[in-house]
Motif scaffolding. Structure first.
Motif, PDB file in Angstrom:
ATOM      1  N   GLU A  28       0.833  -1.205   0.000  1.00  0.00           N
ATOM      2  CA  GLU A  28       0.000   0.000   0.000  1.00  0.00           C
ATOM      3  C   GLU A  28       0.869   1.256   0.000  1.00  0.00           C
ATOM      4  OE1 GLU A  28      -2.974   2.466   2.999  1.00  0.00           O
ATOM      5  OE2 GLU A  28      -2.084   0.578   3.644  1.00  0.00           O
ATOM      6  N   VAL A  29       1.981   1.184   0.770  1.00  0.00           N
ATOM      7  CA  VAL A  29       2.875   2.340   0.863  1.00  0.00           C
ATOM      8  C   VAL A  29       3.538   2.610  -0.487  1.00  0.00           C
ATOM      9  CG1 VAL A  29       4.951   3.245   1.964  1.00  0.00           C
ATOM     10  CG2 VAL A  29       3.294   1.969   3.317  1.00  0.00           C
ATOM     11  N   LYS A  30       3.988   1.537  -1.166  1.00  0.00           N
ATOM     12  CA  LYS A  30       4.613   1.713  -2.480  1.00  0.00           C
ATOM     13  C   LYS A  30       3.640   2.336  -3.468  1.00  0.00           C
ATOM     14  CE  LYS A  30       8.226  -1.800  -2.285  1.00  0.00           C
ATOM     15  NZ  LYS A  30       8.843  -2.965  -2.929  1.00  0.00           N
ATOM     16  N   GLY A  31       2.387   1.884  -3.424  1.00  0.00           N
ATOM     17  CA  GLY A  31       1.366   2.466  -4.306  1.00  0.00           C
ATOM     18  C   GLY A  31       1.170   3.944  -4.008  1.00  0.00           C
ATOM     19  N   GLY A  32       1.175   4.287  -2.702  1.00  0.00           N
ATOM     20  CA  GLY A  32       1.026   5.692  -2.309  1.00  0.00           C
ATOM     21  C   GLY A  32       2.184   6.543  -2.789  1.00  0.00           C
ATOM     22  N   ILE A  33       3.393   5.976  -2.730  1.00  0.00           N
ATOM     23  CA  ILE A  33       4.579   6.729  -3.172  1.00  0.00           C
ATOM     24  C   ILE A  33       4.539   6.957  -4.675  1.00  0.00           C
ATOM     25  CG2 ILE A  33       7.089   6.557  -3.470  1.00  0.00           C
ATOM     26  CD1 ILE A  33       7.207   5.227  -0.727  1.00  0.00           C
ATOM     27  N   ILE A  34       4.124   5.948  -5.443  1.00  0.00           N
ATOM     28  CA  ILE A  34       4.009   6.103  -6.905  1.00  0.00           C
ATOM     29  C   ILE A  34       2.993   7.187  -7.236  1.00  0.00           C
ATOM     30  CG2 ILE A  34       3.235   4.943  -9.018  1.00  0.00           C
ATOM     31  CD1 ILE A  34       4.431   2.338  -7.800  1.00  0.00           C
ATOM     32  N   PHE A  35       1.875   7.200  -6.482  1.00  0.00           N
ATOM     33  CA  PHE A  35       0.851   8.238  -6.675  1.00  0.00           C
ATOM     34  C   PHE A  35       1.441   9.620  -6.383  1.00  0.00           C
ATOM     35  CE2 PHE A  35      -2.126  11.112  -4.533  1.00  0.00           C
ATOM     36  CZ  PHE A  35      -3.086  11.277  -5.507  1.00  0.00           C
ATOM     37  N   LEU A  36       2.178   9.740  -5.260  1.00  0.00           N
ATOM     38  CA  LEU A  36       2.769  11.018  -4.883  1.00  0.00           C
ATOM     39  C   LEU A  36       3.773  11.512  -5.927  1.00  0.00           C
ATOM     40  CD1 LEU A  36       3.453  10.605  -1.047  1.00  0.00           C
ATOM     41  CD2 LEU A  36       1.723  12.033  -2.139  1.00  0.00           C
ATOM     42  N   GLN A  37       4.571  10.581  -6.454  1.00  0.00           N
ATOM     43  CA  GLN A  37       5.545  10.953  -7.490  1.00  0.00           C
ATOM     44  C   GLN A  37       4.844  11.584  -8.692  1.00  0.00           C
ATOM     45  OE1 GLN A  37       7.742   7.219  -8.046  1.00  0.00           O
ATOM     46  NE2 GLN A  37       9.623   8.343  -7.558  1.00  0.00           N
ATOM     47  N   ILE A  76       6.514  17.448   3.668  1.00  0.00           N
ATOM     48  CA  ILE A  76       6.640  16.049   3.232  1.00  0.00           C
ATOM     49  C   ILE A  76       8.103  15.622   3.309  1.00  0.00           C
ATOM     50  CG2 ILE A  76       6.398  14.458   1.278  1.00  0.00           C
ATOM     51  CD1 ILE A  76       4.025  16.156   0.321  1.00  0.00           C
ATOM     52  N   GLU A  77       9.006  16.499   2.851  1.00  0.00           N
ATOM     53  CA  GLU A  77      10.426  16.146   2.867  1.00  0.00           C
ATOM     54  C   GLU A  77      10.914  15.901   4.294  1.00  0.00           C
ATOM     55  OE1 GLU A  77      14.455  17.663   0.691  1.00  0.00           O
ATOM     56  OE2 GLU A  77      13.420  19.100   1.963  1.00  0.00           O
ATOM     57  N   LYS A 113       7.538  -1.238  13.444  1.00  0.00           N
ATOM     58  CA  LYS A 113       6.754  -0.110  13.954  1.00  0.00           C
ATOM     59  C   LYS A 113       6.980   1.133  13.103  1.00  0.00           C
ATOM     60  CE  LYS A 113       5.931   2.586  18.139  1.00  0.00           C
ATOM     61  NZ  LYS A 113       6.331   2.809  19.551  1.00  0.00           N
ATOM     62  N   ILE A 114       8.261   1.342  12.709  1.00  0.00           N
ATOM     63  CA  ILE A 114       8.590   2.503  11.878  1.00  0.00           C
ATOM     64  C   ILE A 114       7.903   2.399  10.515  1.00  0.00           C
ATOM     65  CG2 ILE A 114      10.483   3.668  10.650  1.00  0.00           C
ATOM     66  CD1 ILE A 114      12.301   2.874  13.010  1.00  0.00           C
ATOM     67  N   ARG A 115       7.896   1.153   9.952  1.00  0.00           N
ATOM     68  CA  ARG A 115       7.269   0.975   8.633  1.00  0.00           C
ATOM     69  C   ARG A 115       5.768   1.204   8.704  1.00  0.00           C
ATOM     70  NH1 ARG A 115      11.355  -3.016   8.045  1.00  0.00           N
ATOM     71  NH2 ARG A 115      10.002  -4.665   8.850  1.00  0.00           N
ATOM     72  N   ARG A 116       5.131   0.776   9.814  1.00  0.00           N
ATOM     73  CA  ARG A 116       3.690   1.031   9.974  1.00  0.00           C
ATOM     74  C   ARG A 116       3.429   2.535  10.094  1.00  0.00           C
ATOM     75  NH1 ARG A 116       3.935  -3.624  13.232  1.00  0.00           N
ATOM     76  NH2 ARG A 116       4.100  -2.363  15.131  1.00  0.00           N
ATOM     77  N   LYS A 117       4.359   3.227  10.774  1.00  0.00           N
ATOM     78  CA  LYS A 117       4.204   4.670  10.949  1.00  0.00           C
ATOM     79  C   LYS A 117       4.323   5.394   9.606  1.00  0.00           C
ATOM     80  CE  LYS A 117       5.925   8.592  13.602  1.00  0.00           C
ATOM     81  NZ  LYS A 117       6.967   9.083  14.533  1.00  0.00           N
ATOM     82  N   ILE A 118       5.288   4.961   8.770  1.00  0.00           N
ATOM     83  CA  ILE A 118       5.430   5.619   7.467  1.00  0.00           C
ATOM     84  C   ILE A 118       4.222   5.345   6.590  1.00  0.00           C
ATOM     85  CG2 ILE A 118       6.687   3.772   6.237  1.00  0.00           C
ATOM     86  CD1 ILE A 118       7.303   7.539   5.901  1.00  0.00           C
ATOM     87  N   ALA A 119       3.611   4.166   6.753  1.00  0.00           N
ATOM     88  CA  ALA A 119       2.387   3.860   5.991  1.00  0.00           C
ATOM     89  C   ALA A 119       1.286   4.847   6.352  1.00  0.00           C
ATOM     90  CB  ALA A 119       1.938   2.435   6.280  1.00  0.00           C
ATOM     91  N   GLU A 121       1.812   7.838   7.630  1.00  0.00           N
ATOM     92  CA  GLU A 121       2.252   9.152   7.145  1.00  0.00           C
ATOM     93  C   GLU A 121       1.954   9.312   5.661  1.00  0.00           C
ATOM     94  OE1 GLU A 121       3.477  11.687   8.661  1.00  0.00           O
ATOM     95  OE2 GLU A 121       4.223  11.010  10.601  1.00  0.00           O
ATOM     96  N   ILE A 122       2.247   8.288   4.862  1.00  0.00           N
ATOM     97  CA  ILE A 122       2.019   8.349   3.413  1.00  0.00           C
ATOM     98  C   ILE A 122       0.538   8.539   3.120  1.00  0.00           C
ATOM     99  CG2 ILE A 122       2.083   7.013   1.255  1.00  0.00           C
ATOM    100  CD1 ILE A 122       4.783   8.140   1.934  1.00  0.00           C
ATOM    101  N   ARG A 123      -0.321   7.843   3.877  1.00  0.00           N
ATOM    102  CA  ARG A 123      -1.771   8.029   3.679  1.00  0.00           C
ATOM    103  C   ARG A 123      -2.170   9.473   3.970  1.00  0.00           C
ATOM    104  NH1 ARG A 123      -2.241   2.650   5.745  1.00  0.00           N
ATOM    105  NH2 ARG A 123      -2.393   3.436   7.895  1.00  0.00           N
ATOM    106  N   GLY A 124      -1.611  10.029   5.070  1.00  0.00           N
ATOM    107  CA  GLY A 124      -1.918  11.422   5.412  1.00  0.00           C
ATOM    108  C   GLY A 124      -1.409  12.388   4.358  1.00  0.00           C
ATOM    109  N   ILE A 125      -0.182  12.147   3.861  1.00  0.00           N
ATOM    110  CA  ILE A 125       0.395  13.001   2.818  1.00  0.00           C
ATOM    111  C   ILE A 125      -0.439  12.933   1.548  1.00  0.00           C
ATOM    112  CG2 ILE A 125       2.388  13.256   1.278  1.00  0.00           C
ATOM    113  CD1 ILE A 125       4.137  12.284   3.656  1.00  0.00           C
ATOM    114  N   LYS A 126      -0.876  11.703   1.196  1.00  0.00           N
ATOM    115  CA  LYS A 126      -1.690  11.518  -0.012  1.00  0.00           C
ATOM    116  C   LYS A 126      -2.982  12.320   0.096  1.00  0.00           C
ATOM    117  CE  LYS A 126      -3.726   7.822  -2.838  1.00  0.00           C
ATOM    118  NZ  LYS A 126      -3.895   6.355  -2.966  1.00  0.00           N
ATOM    119  N   SER A 127      -3.613  12.271   1.275  1.00  0.00           N
ATOM    120  CA  SER A 127      -4.853  13.027   1.492  1.00  0.00           C
ATOM    121  C   SER A 127      -4.603  14.521   1.364  1.00  0.00           C
ATOM    122  CB  SER A 127      -5.431  12.723   2.880  1.00  0.00           C
ATOM    123  OG  SER A 127      -5.737  11.360   3.002  1.00  0.00           O
ATOM    124  N   CYS A 128      -3.455  14.968   1.890  1.00  0.00           N
ATOM    125  CA  CYS A 128      -3.104  16.392   1.837  1.00  0.00           C
ATOM    126  C   CYS A 128      -2.903  16.851   0.398  1.00  0.00           C
ATOM    127  CB  CYS A 128      -1.844  16.627   2.663  1.00  0.00           C
ATOM    128  SG  CYS A 128      -1.346  18.351   2.769  1.00  0.00           S
TER     129      CYS A 128
END
Length: 548
Positions: A28-37, A76-77, A113-119, A121-128
């Motif tokens: 899901e995170v990879k998909g979110g990153i591709i969308f953000l790119q 985001i950065e 735990k860190i990977r779940r947190k970034i997931a 974060e990516i969802r929040g960034i995508k919404s933003c």
């Protein structure tokens, strides 16, 4: 990161690193990153398009959207950097203590735990990102109302009476001598080309106009045309024909046919043409096609702010600043008026109490007529009081003064800024971090640019420092910074920013929250979010105001 596109260029690189790096990201995170790119690349294109338009011509909705996107990219950065740092951890030293081993083990357990947190974060960034996109569409207004026509303040230089000018006679006569001395040395069929080059506001157009009016009667035909940053060549060719006295019945002629008409008309005439405000050598070459060599002789004068344009056009003539004496004359004449022409000494003599502050003001202006006239307009409405003049002196260079003449000066200087490529704008605005008259070491500055991420190397194997040197040299070439040569080997070792350019970039940096300057001279309150902070003690230049 840069003023035009915020952190998007470096952010796209980091998102790509997340995809290919060994971070074991969820699907899901990879998909979110591709969308953000994809979204950020589109936003980057839109921001670059907006950046090519001067600020006073950008729609308010677009300004708000661009600012939101830039601020969002910084946020985001910050989140991505935090995640990468947590995953990679700090570099370990050669000797590993037991305590460090325990810390590394705990860090390894925390990875999921860190990977779940970034997931999250990516969802929040995508919404933003989606919200910023939808808000622009939601409030987009298109009323079809034309923007008010703005007057180019440089236009007035062509119609200023010579008697109102100071020091122009000397430069005019020097340039005329250069033209006519060369006439005896150069074969007639080659003609003469002189390119006036110098800093914005130095009086290049004024000088060209003075020469044009003085010697045009000695030619069979003559013309004065302005090019500007976005030239309409068809209109320019038509203007040339009109000024030269050639009437054409068919106004629908294309560029190629207009060039042919001009060449045929000028083939047997001794002509004189001024081509004002050339920014691009390729545009000059197109204009040059319409101005033929002939057996009768011709003179062409160009004006430009860019050194390599003048060198390629030919006959570069470096415009000199006004001498201190002429600077004083111009300042006093503008403030106190011409008065009785037979009493010049009395009318231009400032009260002794104002001598010191006047000299400081003129030092800040560095012989640039535009700067002197702007300062005079600020002082003319002030009492002849030393402290009030010091207040004006201290305000220039901060980017905070909002007088109509100051805005016009900034507008004239901003033409050079908006002509810069995106990567050079960030490098120039970064110089607002330094105090006025500060000697900025070249090597140090380039390393700071690299540290900020302004210098991105697209070709493998190319040195970032070498690329930074080319950026530095290009800013000198465009008259945006002043080179300082090493006394030992005459190499450029540092630079300085003209006070009027510093005023412009401070103003732009403040509006875009690029750099926040806090000094003992006061000013506006710092913004809630500070990206870059410069703490400056301006006690030396502010001493007179502090003393009372």
């Amino acid at each position: 990161m840069e003023i035009v596109t915020g952190a998007i260029p470096s952010l796209l690189h980091k998102l790509g690193e997340l995809l290919v790096g060994e971070y074991n990201l969820q699907k899901e995170v990879k998909g979110g990153i591709i969308f953000l790119q994809a979204e950020l690349e589109s936003m980057q294109g839109a921001l670059e398009k907006i950046s090519r338009t001067p600020a006073d011509k950008i729609d308010d909705q677009d300004k708000i959207w661009a600012r939101k996107v830039r601020e969002m990219s910084y946020d985001i950065e910050d989140n991505i950097d935090k995640f990468i740092m947590q995953c990679k951890g700090w570099k370990t030293t050669e000797q590993h203590s037991f305590k460090e081993a325990i810390a590394r083990t705990l860090k390894w357990f925390r990875q999921p735990k860190i990977r779940r947190k970034i997931a999250t974060e990516i969802r929040g960034i995508k919404s933003c990102v989606i919200e910023v996109h939808e808000r622009r569409s939601r409030y987009e207004v298109s009323l079809g109302v034309d923007k008010p026509v703005t007057v180019d303040p440089r236009l007035f230089a062509q119609y200023t009476e010579v008697k109102e000018l100071v020091g122009i006679g000397e430069a005019r006569d020097e340039l005329i001598n250069k033209i006519f001395i060369e006439e005896n040395e150069v074969p007639l069929k080659q003609g003469r080309i002189v390119s006036i080059v110098g800093f914005g506001g130095l009086g290049k157009t004024t000088l060209a106009t003075a020469v044009y009016k003085k010697i045009r009667a000695q030619f069979d035909c003559y013309a004065f045309v302005s090019v500007s940053q976005t030239p309409d060549l068809k209109k320019l060719y038509n203007d040339l024909l009109y000024d030269l006295g050639k009437s054409i019945n068919d106004e629908a002629l294309g560029e190629r046919r207009l060039i042919e008409v001009l060449r045929e008309f000028l083939a047997d005439k001794r002509y004189f043409v001024v081509v004002d405000d050339v920014w691009d050598i390729s545009v000059w070459k197109m204009i040059r096609c319409a101005l033929p060599d002939n057996d009768v002789g011709y003179t062409i004068i160009t004006t430009t702010r860019i050194s390599h344009v003048a060198e390629q056009a030919g006959g570069a003539y470096n415009m000199k600043p006004l001498s201190l004496n002429n600077s004083r004359k111009l300042l006093y004449r503008r403030i106190f008026g011409n008065g009785n022409k037979d009493n010049n000494e009395a009318e231009e003599k400032c009260h002794e109490e104002l001598d010191e502050v006047s000299d400081r003001i003129l030092k800040k202006c560095a012989g640039v007529p535009l700067a002197i006239i702007t300062m005079a307009s600020l002082l003319a409405c002030k009492a002849r009081d030393k402290m009030e003049w010091y207040e004006v002196y201290n305000s220039v260079g901060t980017g905070l003064e909002n007088n109509l003449d100051v805005e016009n000066m900034r507008k004239i200087l901003s033409f050079s800024y908006y002509e810069l490529p995106c990567h050079l704008r960030a490098c120039l605005l970064y110089l607002s971090m330094f105090p006025e008259d500060y000697k900025i070491g070249k090597d140090r500055l380039i390393r700071m640019w690299i540290g900020e991420g302004f210098i991105q190397c697209e070709k493998a194997g190319k040195s970032l420092f070498k690329l930074g040197e080319s950026y530095f040299n290009e800013l000198i070439n465009r008259s945006m910074i002043q080179p300082i040569h090493n006394s030992r080997d005459d190499m450029i070792s540092s630079c300085r920013v003209h006070d009027m350019v510093l005023d412009l970039i401070r103003s732009l940096s403040s509006k875009e929250n690029f750099v926040t300057v806090v000094s003992n001279m006061g000013g506006t309150s710092p913004p809630n979010t500070i990206r870059r902070l410069s703490l400056q003690n301006c006690q030396e230049s502010h001493v007179m105001a502090q003393a009372t």
